[in-house]
Motif scaffolding. Structure first.
Motif, PDB file in Angstrom:
ATOM      1  N   SER A   1      47.737  25.014  50.978  1.00  6.91           N
ATOM      2  CA  SER A   1      48.325  27.158  51.666  1.00  6.91           C
ATOM      3  C   SER A   1      47.926  27.758  49.977  1.00  6.91           C
ATOM      4  CB  SER A   1      48.898  27.316  52.061  1.00  6.91           C
ATOM      5  OG  SER A   1      49.939  28.691  52.249  1.00  6.91           O
ATOM      6  N   GLY A   2      47.893  29.371  49.895  1.00  7.16           N
ATOM      7  CA  GLY A   2      47.750  29.875  49.040  1.00  7.16           C
ATOM      8  C   GLY A   2      46.425  29.154  47.876  1.00  7.16           C
ATOM      9  N   SER A   3      45.668  28.653  48.089  1.00  3.00           N
ATOM     10  CA  SER A   3      44.215  28.389  46.734  1.00  3.00           C
ATOM     11  C   SER A   3      43.394  28.778  46.871  1.00  3.00           C
ATOM     12  CB  SER A   3      44.318  26.722  47.210  1.00  3.00           C
ATOM     13  OG  SER A   3      43.071  26.746  48.558  1.00  3.00           O
ATOM     14  N   GLY A   4      43.188  30.221  47.427  1.00  2.00           N
ATOM     15  CA  GLY A   4      42.398  31.319  47.631  1.00  2.00           C
ATOM     16  C   GLY A   4      40.994  31.341  48.755  1.00  2.00           C
ATOM     17  N   LYS A   5      41.522  30.239  49.642  1.00  4.01           N
ATOM     18  CA  LYS A   5      41.079  30.747  50.780  1.00  4.01           C
ATOM     19  C   LYS A   5      40.201  31.736  51.290  1.00  4.01           C
ATOM     20  CE  LYS A   5      42.826  27.611  53.434  1.00  4.01           C
ATOM     21  NZ  LYS A   5      44.288  27.750  51.975  1.00  4.01           N
ATOM     22  N   SER A   6      41.454  32.707  51.922  1.00  2.00           N
ATOM     23  CA  SER A   6      41.065  33.939  52.330  1.00  2.00           C
ATOM     24  C   SER A   6      40.940  35.086  51.219  1.00  2.00           C
ATOM     25  CB  SER A   6      42.710  34.513  53.058  1.00  2.00           C
ATOM     26  OG  SER A   6      42.738  33.640  53.988  1.00  2.00           O
ATOM     27  N   THR A   7      41.017  34.776  50.234  1.00  2.00           N
ATOM     28  CA  THR A   7      40.805  35.892  48.638  1.00  2.00           C
ATOM     29  C   THR A   7      39.650  35.727  48.658  1.00  2.00           C
ATOM     30  OG1 THR A   7      43.294  35.813  47.749  1.00  2.00           O
ATOM     31  CG2 THR A   7      40.798  36.619  46.771  1.00  2.00           C
TER      32      THR A   7
ATOM     33  N   PHE B   1      47.369  49.502  52.816  1.00  2.00           N
ATOM     34  CA  PHE B   1      48.300  49.313  53.866  1.00  2.00           C
ATOM     35  C   PHE B   1      49.070  48.081  53.865  1.00  2.00           C
ATOM     36  CE2 PHE B   1      44.927  51.947  55.578  1.00  2.00           C
ATOM     37  CZ  PHE B   1      45.466  53.130  55.976  1.00  2.00           C
ATOM     38  N   GLU B   2      48.600  47.442  52.631  1.00  2.00           N
ATOM     39  CA  GLU B   2      48.876  45.791  52.965  1.00  2.00           C
ATOM     40  C   GLU B   2      50.550  46.447  51.420  1.00  2.00           C
ATOM     41  OE1 GLU B   2      45.391  42.720  53.741  1.00  2.00           O
ATOM     42  OE2 GLU B   2      46.224  42.982  51.630  1.00  2.00           O
ATOM     43  N   ARG B   3      49.853  46.687  51.129  1.00  2.00           N
ATOM     44  CA  ARG B   3      50.751  47.567  49.930  1.00  2.00           C
ATOM     45  C   ARG B   3      52.286  47.586  50.206  1.00  2.00           C
ATOM     46  NH1 ARG B   3      46.607  48.358  46.233  1.00  2.00           N
ATOM     47  NH2 ARG B   3      47.517  50.334  46.518  1.00  2.00           N
TER      48      ARG B   3
ATOM     49  N   SER C   1      41.957  39.058  39.773  1.00  2.00           N
ATOM     50  CA  SER C   1      43.884  38.320  39.997  1.00  2.00           C
ATOM     51  C   SER C   1      44.626  40.131  41.220  1.00  2.00           C
ATOM     52  CB  SER C   1      44.159  38.816  39.065  1.00  2.00           C
ATOM     53  OG  SER C   1      44.127  38.259  38.331  1.00  2.00           O
ATOM     54  N   TYR C   2      45.712  39.699  42.000  1.00  2.00           N
ATOM     55  CA  TYR C   2      45.518  41.036  42.564  1.00  2.00           C
ATOM     56  C   TYR C   2      46.513  41.786  42.420  1.00  2.00           C
ATOM     57  CZ  TYR C   2      44.365  38.815  47.517  1.00  2.00           C
ATOM     58  OH  TYR C   2      43.675  38.195  48.241  1.00  2.00           O
ATOM     59  N   PRO C   3      46.085  42.929  42.366  1.00  2.00           N
ATOM     60  CA  PRO C   3      47.347  43.792  41.351  1.00  2.00           C
ATOM     61  C   PRO C   3      48.509  43.855  41.457  1.00  2.00           C
ATOM     62  CG  PRO C   3      45.908  44.603  43.422  1.00  2.00           C
ATOM     63  CD  PRO C   3      45.988  43.587  43.289  1.00  2.00           C
TER      64      PRO C   3
HETATM   65  N1  LIG Z   1      47.844  40.312  49.213  1.00  2.00           N
HETATM   66  C1  LIG Z   1      48.553  39.779  47.959  1.00  2.00           C
HETATM   67  N2  LIG Z   1      49.177  40.672  46.769  1.00  2.00           N
HETATM   68  C2  LIG Z   1      49.245  39.746  45.685  1.00  2.00           C
HETATM   69  N3  LIG Z   1      49.079  37.725  45.700  1.00  2.00           N
HETATM   70  C3  LIG Z   1      48.432  37.426  47.058  1.00  2.00           C
HETATM   71  C4  LIG Z   1      47.912  38.201  48.151  1.00  2.00           C
HETATM   72  N4  LIG Z   1      47.490  37.931  48.807  1.00  2.00           N
HETATM   73  C5  LIG Z   1      47.233  36.827  48.254  1.00  2.00           C
HETATM   74  N5  LIG Z   1      47.687  36.009  47.502  1.00  2.00           N
HETATM   75  C6  LIG Z   1      47.698  35.348  46.426  1.00  2.00           C
HETATM   76  O1  LIG Z   1      46.504  34.850  46.387  1.00  2.00           O
HETATM   77  C7  LIG Z   1      46.597  33.449  45.793  1.00  2.00           C
HETATM   78  C8  LIG Z   1      45.721  33.384  47.537  1.00  2.00           C
HETATM   79  O2  LIG Z   1      45.426  33.137  48.525  1.00  2.00           O
HETATM   80  P1  LIG Z   1      45.046  33.331  49.289  1.00  2.00           P
HETATM   81  O3  LIG Z   1      43.555  33.402  49.571  1.00  2.00           O
HETATM   82  O4  LIG Z   1      45.415  34.171  50.818  1.00  2.00           O
HETATM   83  O5  LIG Z   1      45.445  31.464  50.173  1.00  2.00           O
HETATM   84  P2  LIG Z   1      44.593  30.818  50.988  1.00  2.00           P
HETATM   85  O6  LIG Z   1      44.250  32.153  52.416  1.00  2.00           O
HETATM   86  O7  LIG Z   1      44.560  29.595  50.598  1.00  2.00           O
HETATM   87  O8  LIG Z   1      45.745  30.099  51.411  1.00  2.00           O
HETATM   88  C9  LIG Z   1      48.124  33.394  46.648  1.00  2.00           C
HETATM   89  O9  LIG Z   1      49.034  32.851  45.066  1.00  2.00           O
HETATM   90  C10 LIG Z   1      48.661  34.516  47.323  1.00  2.00           C
HETATM   91  O10 LIG Z   1      50.066  34.485  46.535  1.00  2.00           O
END
Ligand SMILES: Nc1ncnc2c1ncn2[C@@H]1O[C@H](COP(=O)(O)OP(=O)(O)O)[C@@H](O)[C@H]1O
Ligand SMILES: [Mg+2]
Length: 761
Positions: free
Chosen positions: A539-545, A275-277, A511-513
Motif C-alpha cells: 500500500s502506498g507504493s505508487g500503483k494508483s499513481t 477536487f481531491e484537495r 511527486s504529489y503537490p
Molecule cells: N492526493 C495525494 N496527495 C498527496 N500524496 C498522495 C496522494 N495520493 C497518493 N499520495 C502518496 O503517493 C504515494 C503513492 O500512492 P498510491 O499510488 O495511491 O499508492 P497505492 O495505490 O500503491 O496504494 C503514497 O505515498 C501516498 O501517500
C-alpha cells in the motif's frame, strides 16, 4: 454542390413488390439523409479546423434519428471553444460579408456548403462542397440557383475575443456584462423608470395647485380637471411599475440561467486534483454563492440604479421649486454619502469574518452527511454535534458583530433622511414667516413630498452598500473555484488517434503537490497492445499513481508516458478518457435504472449493448433475477445492491463502449471472496482484444497476467510473469508467501502455469 434529389441513383427495380419498393425508397431516403448530414458535419469541422479547433462528433448532442438542429450545431461548435451563431440571411446580405473566416450555408436538403468568396460586382458567390477534395475549385453560384437549395440558414464561426466569453475569468464585471447583454430590456426599464419618475411628480404638483389655487380661489372646475389628471397618473404609474418589475424578473431569470450553466461547466473542467484537495463542503458552499451575486445584481443593485434615474429627474425639480431648500436637501445627501464611504471598510471586514465562519460551519454539515455511516457506526454523533455547536456559535457571534457595525451607517443616516423629507418643511415655514410671499403652503407641502423621493434612494444606497460587501465576498468565493486553471486550456485541442493499446513509461518521476517524497521514481516499462499487466506492491507504493498518470489526471510529471508512441500530453483528454474504461475500488452509481447506469449517457448505445456488457462483466445473471431486470431503479449510492453487484455493474459500464484500454484499480479488493472469484473468472474474457492494467494487492487474481510489475516505494522492483517472479523477485515472493501460506509453494507453482499457458495461445 450536393444533390437536391435524394432518390437519384437508387430507383426501385420493376420486379419489386410494392412493399419492397417502399422499403427501398425508405432506405434510399435514409442514405440520402445520412449523406447530407455527413456533408454538414464535414463543413463545420472544416470551418473549425480553420481556427485550429478539432471538433469531436461524440460531443454533438441531438435526438437520435433526427437531423441536428442549427441550435445543436451551434452548441457543438461553442463547446469546442469557438464563437458561433446561426442566423438567417438574404443573398444581398451574403454579398456584403467580408469572408475572413469560413461561412457555412445550411442547405435545404440537410447538407451544407462553405462560402469561400463573394463577388458583389458580378452578383455571385463562390461555394465549396465540403465533401470535395481539397484541390477542387469552388463553384460560382448566382442568386437564382442558390435560392433553390438554400433558405437563408447560415452558421457563422469565429475565434472568441469578447470579454463575456467562456474563458474570461469570473468577476463582478463579468456578471455585469451578462446583465448588460440584456440591453434592450434594460433600456425599456430605464425608459419606464424615467416615465414613472415624471409621473411621481404629478401628485405633489397637484397638491400644490389644489392648495394654492383651488382652495384659495374655490375653483371647482380646476379641481375636477386636476382629479382627472391625478387618476390618469395613478393608472399609468401602476401599469409602468408592473411592467418594470416584470422585465426585471425576466432579466433576472435569464442572467441566472447563464451564470448557473457557465459556473457548472467551468467547475466540470477543473482537474480531479483540485477536487481531491478541496473539501466538498467548501466547494458546494462557494459555488452556491453564485445565487447571491445574481440576486443582488438583478434585485437591489438594479433598483438602486433605477432610483438614481429617479434622482436625475427629481433633483432639478426641487431646485426649480425652491433653490434654498434644495441646497439644504443636497447637503444632507452629501453627508449621507460621506457616512456611507466611512463605513465601507469596517463593514467589509466584519462581513468577511462572518462569511468565512459560515463556510467552516457548512463544511461540517457536508462532511457529516457524507460520512454519516461512519458517524453512526462509530457513535461519533456527540463529537460532530459539538463541532457543529462550536462553529455555529462562532458564526452567530461574528454575524452579530457584522450586523452591529453595519447597523451604524443606517442609524446615522436615519435622522438625516427624516430631516430631508420632513425637517425642511419647518425650515420652509421659517422662510415663509421671515420673508412672506416667497413660500406658499402648497409649495411647501409639494416640496416635502418630492424631497422624500430624493432621500429614500440615498438611504437605500446605504443599505445596498451592506449587501455589496457580502456580494464582493461571494464573488471571491466563486472565483476561488471557477477561476482555477482548467484541466486543459483548450478542450478541443490535441490529437485524437485511434488507440491500439500500447503503453510505454519512460523514466517517469512524479511527486504529489506539497509532498517531498517521490510517488513515482524513475519508472520505465512497456506493455504491448492487447496484453494484461498486473500491478502489485505494498500500500502506498505508487500503483494508483501509475494508473492516474495513464488517465491524464495528473499531467505535471517528468519523463514520458506514451500511448501507441504518442506522448500522452499531446492527446486530447476527453477523447482519451472516452476510449478508456476505468473501474475503481469504490464506484459511484447514479440515480436511474440499471440500464441507464450501464449505458451512462453514451450516445448511440442501446439495451442490446448494455446486455452484452453485463454478460462480459458477469452481471447478467443477477440483473435478470432483479424484479424489473434492466429497468430496476437504483437510488443514489445504490443501497439495494451488494458490493459485488455494484462492482460488476461498474465493470459493465466500463466496457460497454469496448475500450482499447481497461484499468481496474483494486476493483475487487473490497469484495467478498465469492464475488471476487466471480469477477476474476471473467478477467481473461474481459481482456480479450484490449490492453488491461489490473491493480490488486491479492496476487492470486493476477497469476493470469502476461506480465506483473512489482512496485516498491515508487520504484520498479521487477517485471515478469508470475512464475518467474516467484523464483527471482524477493519482494514478490514475500507478498506471495504472506498471502498463500496455506499453499505449499510447489502447489502454487503448479496452479500458476496453466492459465498463463492458456492465455498464450
Ligand atoms: N492526493 C495525494 N496527495 C498527496 N500524496 C498522495 C496522494 N495520493 C497518493 N499520495 C502518496 O503517493 C504515494 C503513492 O500512492 P498510491 O499510488 O495511491 O499508492 P497505492 O495505490 O500503491 O496504494 C503514497 O505515498 C501516498 O501517500
Ligand atoms: Mg491505490
Amino acid at each position: 454542390m450536393s444533390s437536391t434529389d435524394p432518390q437519384s441513383g437508387s430507383m426501385p427495380k420493376p420486379g419489386d413488390t410494392q412493399a419492397g419498393a417502399q422499403a427501398a425508397a425508405r432506405s434510399a431516403e435514409r442514405d440520402a439523409i445520412h449523406e447530407a448530414l455527413e456533408s454538414r458535419l464535414m463543413a463545420i469541422e472544416a470551418a473549425a479546423r480553420f481556427h485550429h479547433v478539432e471538433l469531436d462528433r461524440d460531443e454533438l448532442r441531438y435526438p437520435k434519428g433526427t437531423t441536428p438542429s442549427p441550435a445543436a450545431l451551434v452548441e457543438w461548435v461553442r463547446d469546442g471553444g469557438l464563437w458561433c451563431r446561426a442566423i438567417r440571411m438574404r443573398f444581398g446580405q451574403l454579398l456584403k460579408i467580408e469572408v475572413a473566416s469560413p461561412v457555412i450555408l445550411l442547405l435545404r436538403d440537410g447538407s451544407a456548403a462553405l462560402l469561400t468568396t463573394v463577388d458583389p460586382a458580378r452578383n455571385i458567390v463562390w461555394l465549396k462542397d465540403p465533401r470535395a477534395a481539397s484541390g477542387d475549385p469552388p463553384v460560382a453560384v448566382d442568386e437564382l440557383r442558390l435560392s433553390q437549395v438554400w433558405s437563408g440558414e447560415t452558421l457563422l464561426l469565429r475565434a472568441i475575443r469578447e470579454l463575456t466569453d467562456e474563458n474570461a475569468p469570473f468577476s463582478f464585471l463579468w456578471v455585469w456584462g451578462l446583465v448588460r447583454q440584456e440591453h434592450k430590456l434594460l433600456r425599456d426599464i430605464i425608459y419606464g423608470s424615467v416615465a414613472v419618475s415624471f409621473l411621481t411628480l404629478v401628485p405633489p404638483l397637484m397638491v400644490m395647485t389644489v392648495i394654492d389655487r383651488v382652495l384659495t380661489y374655490k375653483s371647482l372646475s380646476t379641481l375636477s380637471l386636476i382629479s382627472l389628471f391625478f387618476l390618469l397618473a395613478v393608472v399609468y404609474e401602476t401599469l409602468l411599475g408592473h411592467a418594470r418589475r416584470k422585465i426585471t424578473f425576466i432579466i433576472g431569470a435569464r442572467v441566472d440561467a447563464k451564470i448557473t450553466l457557465h459556473v457548472f461547466k467551468r467547475m466540470l473542467r477543473l482537474p480531479l486534483d483540485f477536487f481531491e484537495r478541496q473539501q466538498a463542503g467548501v466547494i458546494t458552499f462557494r459555488i452556491s454563492q453564485v445565487n447571491k451575486i445574481r440576486e443582488f445584481m438583478t434585485g437591489k443593485m438594479m433598483s438602486t440604479i433605477l432610483d438614481l434615474v429617479t434622482l436625475i429627474v427629481v433633483v432639478p425639480v426641487i431646485f426649480f421649486i425652491q433653490p434654498t431648500l434644495a441646497w439644504v436637501t443636497m447637503s444632507c445627501a452629501a453627508l449621507i454619502g460621506v457616512i456611507i464611504v466611512i463605513f465601507i471598510g469596517p463593514v467589509n471586514r466584519a462581513v468577511g469574518r462572518w462569511t468565512s465562519a459560515e463556510t467552516q460551519k457548512s463544511s461540517v454539515l457536508v462532511e457529516t452527511l457524507h460520512g454519516i455511516r461512519t458517524v453512526k457506526s462509530l457513535a461519533l454523533e456527540p463529537q460532530q454535534r459539538e463541532m457543529w455547536d462550536r462553529r455555529t456559535a462562532t458564526s452567530v457571534q461574528l454575524r452579530l458583530e457584522a450586523s452591529e457595525i453595519s447597523n451604524w451607517p443606517q442609524t446615522l443616516i436615519h435622522p438625516l433622511e427624516g430631516f430631508m423629507s420632513r425637517g425642511v418643511v419647518l425650515l420652509g415655514a421659517a422662510f415663509a414667516i421671515l420673508d412672506p410671499g416667497t413660500v406658499n403652503p402648497g409649495l411647501l407641502i409639494a416640496y416635502m413630498m418630492i424631497s422624500s423621493r430624493v432621500a429614500s434612494p440615498l438611504a437605500n444606497m446605504a443599505r445596498v452598500l451592506d449587501d455589496f460587501q457580502e456580494v464582493r465576498i461571494a464573488v471571491g468565493f466563486v472565483q476561488s473555484i471557477v477561476n482555477q486553471p482548467p484541466e486543459s486550456v483548450n478542450p478541443s485541442a490535441g490529437l485524437r488517434p485511434r488507440f491500439e493499446g500500447h503503453i510505454e513509461y519512460n523514466k517517469v518521476n512524479y511527486s504529489y503537490p506539497g509532498t517531498k517524497t517521490k510517488a513515482l521514481d524513475g519508472i520505465s516499462f512497456e506493455v504491448p497492445a492487447g496484453t494484461m499487466l498486473g500491478l502489485v506492491g505494498k500500500s502506498g507504493s505508487g500503483k494508483s499513481t501509475i494508473t492516474r498518470l495513464l488517465q491524464g489526471i495528473t499531467r505535471d510529471y517528468e519523463g514520458f508516458v506514451k500511448l501507441d508512441g504518442n506522448d500522452l500530453r499531446e492527446i486530447n483528454l476527453a477523447h482519451m478518457r472516452r476510449s478508456f474504461g476505468v473501474v475503481l475500488q469504490e464506484n459511484f452509481l447514479f440515480r436511474g435504472t440499471i440500464r441507464e447506469n450501464i449505458i451512462a449517457g453514451r450516445p448511440g448505445m442501446t439495451l442490446t449493448d448494455a446486455v452484452r456488457a453485463a454478460r462480459l462483466a458477469g452481471a447478467e445473471e443477477f440483473i435478470e433475477r432483479m424484479p424489473n431486470g434492466y429497468e430496476t431503479w437504483i437510488e443514489e449510492g445504490s443501497p439495494n445492491l451488494s458490493g459485488g453487484q455494484r462492482q460488476r455493474l461498474a465493470i459493465a459500464r466500463a466496457v460497454i463502449h469496448d475500450p482499447r484500454l481497461l484499468i481496474l484499480d483494486e476493483a475487487t479488493s473490497a469484495l467478498d471472496p465469492e464475488s471476487e472469484a466471480l469477477v476474476n473468472a471473467n478477467l481473461t474474457r474481459l481482456g480479450k482484444g484490449r490492453t488491461m492494467v489490473i491493480v490488486s494487492h491479492r496476487l492470486t487474481s493476477l497469476t493470469e497476467c502476461d506480465q506483473i510489475l512489482v512496485l516498491d516505494k515508487g520504484k520498479v522492483a521487477d517485471m515478469a510473469p508470475h512464475l518467474v517472479l516467484v523464483e527471482r523477485c524477493s519482494v514478490y515472493r514475500q507478498l506471495w508467501l504472506q498471502q498463500n501460506r496455506h499453499l505449499d509453494s510447489s502447489a502454487a507453482r503448479a496452479s500458476g502455469p496453466a492459465p498463463v499457458l492458456a492465455q498464450g495461445d
